[in-house]
Design an enzyme around this catalytic site. Structure first.
Site, PDB file in Angstrom:
ATOM      1  N   ASP A  44      33.251  71.508  34.035  1.00 49.49           N
ATOM      2  CA  ASP A  44      32.724  70.562  33.217  1.00 49.49           C
ATOM      3  C   ASP A  44      31.161  70.552  33.173  1.00 49.49           C
ATOM      4  O   ASP A  44      30.621  70.875  33.982  1.00 49.49           O
ATOM      5  CB  ASP A  44      33.037  69.122  33.530  1.00 49.49           C
ATOM      6  N   ILE A  45      30.628  70.418  31.903  1.00 53.70           N
ATOM      7  CA  ILE A  45      29.317  70.575  31.883  1.00 53.70           C
ATOM      8  C   ILE A  45      28.478  69.248  32.380  1.00 53.70           C
ATOM      9  O   ILE A  45      27.328  69.376  32.432  1.00 53.70           O
ATOM     10  CB  ILE A  45      28.713  70.855  30.338  1.00 53.70           C
ATOM     11  N   ASN A  78      42.674  61.074  29.782  1.00 54.40           N
ATOM     12  CA  ASN A  78      42.154  60.019  28.852  1.00 54.40           C
ATOM     13  C   ASN A  78      42.862  60.218  27.366  1.00 54.40           C
ATOM     14  O   ASN A  78      42.887  61.266  27.059  1.00 54.40           O
ATOM     15  CB  ASN A  78      40.491  60.115  28.506  1.00 54.40           C
ATOM     16  N   VAL A 103      36.624  64.194  23.547  1.00 56.90           N
ATOM     17  CA  VAL A 103      37.053  65.439  23.003  1.00 56.90           C
ATOM     18  C   VAL A 103      38.497  65.240  22.867  1.00 56.90           C
ATOM     19  O   VAL A 103      39.203  65.221  23.670  1.00 56.90           O
ATOM     20  CB  VAL A 103      36.726  66.780  23.824  1.00 56.90           C
ATOM     21  N   HIS A 116      43.253  67.172  27.660  1.00 57.63           N
ATOM     22  CA  HIS A 116      42.775  68.113  28.847  1.00 57.63           C
ATOM     23  C   HIS A 116      42.775  67.132  29.859  1.00 57.63           C
ATOM     24  O   HIS A 116      42.801  65.882  29.903  1.00 57.63           O
ATOM     25  CB  HIS A 116      41.148  68.221  28.623  1.00 57.63           C
ATOM     26  N   MET A 117      42.951  67.873  31.175  1.00 58.50           N
ATOM     27  CA  MET A 117      43.195  67.188  32.418  1.00 58.50           C
ATOM     28  C   MET A 117      41.703  67.407  33.194  1.00 58.50           C
ATOM     29  O   MET A 117      41.235  68.526  33.265  1.00 58.50           O
ATOM     30  CB  MET A 117      44.166  67.949  33.103  1.00 58.50           C
ATOM     31  N   HIS A 118      41.372  66.387  33.752  1.00 58.54           N
ATOM     32  CA  HIS A 118      40.204  66.610  34.615  1.00 58.54           C
ATOM     33  C   HIS A 118      40.512  66.784  35.980  1.00 58.54           C
ATOM     34  O   HIS A 118      41.352  65.770  36.388  1.00 58.54           O
ATOM     35  CB  HIS A 118      39.359  65.346  34.626  1.00 58.54           C
TER      36      HIS A 118
END
Length: 113
Positions: free
Chosen positions: A29-30, A86, A95, A99-101
């Protein structure tokens, strides 16, 4: 398509990729919220969790398995880690490509903080 994550998949913009297979891409992640903060995404564009189809169970399992594998490889699986997805604006999705964090390397409290 004007999807940030699709552009990373297609290598149109750079991403710090840490894992890739035929179905899944994972990258740092940025804007990390933990010492390790990796985003795990399907290579097929799916905008939100609400857009999953009946046949997507295996893909979602693959994302989850990838998160567990990456946590083990990075040495924080036994200590614990957080996996978050989310959905839509009020759920914190920014976004619109599911996606999974994967976050690890520090303790977490609930609610997030």
């Amino acid at each position: 398509m004007d999807c940030l994550f699709c552009k990373i998949i297609d290598r149109e913009i750079p991403g710090d990729i840490v894992y890739e297979d035929d179905e899944v891409l994972a990258f740092n992640d940025i804007n990390p919220q933990a010492p390790t903060h990796i985003l795990i995404i399907p290579k097929r564009h799916i905008a939100t969790l609400n857009d999953l189809a009946d046949g997507d169970q295996a893909l979602m399992g693959r994302l989850t398995q990838t998160a567990a594998t990456l946590a083990k490889e990075r040495g924080f699986a036994d200590d614990g880690y957080r996996v978050v997805m989310n959905c839509n604006e009020k759920g914190g999705q920014t976004v619109y490509h599911i996606h999974m964090h994967l976050m690890g390397g520090r303790g977490f409290t609930w609610p997030a903080g």
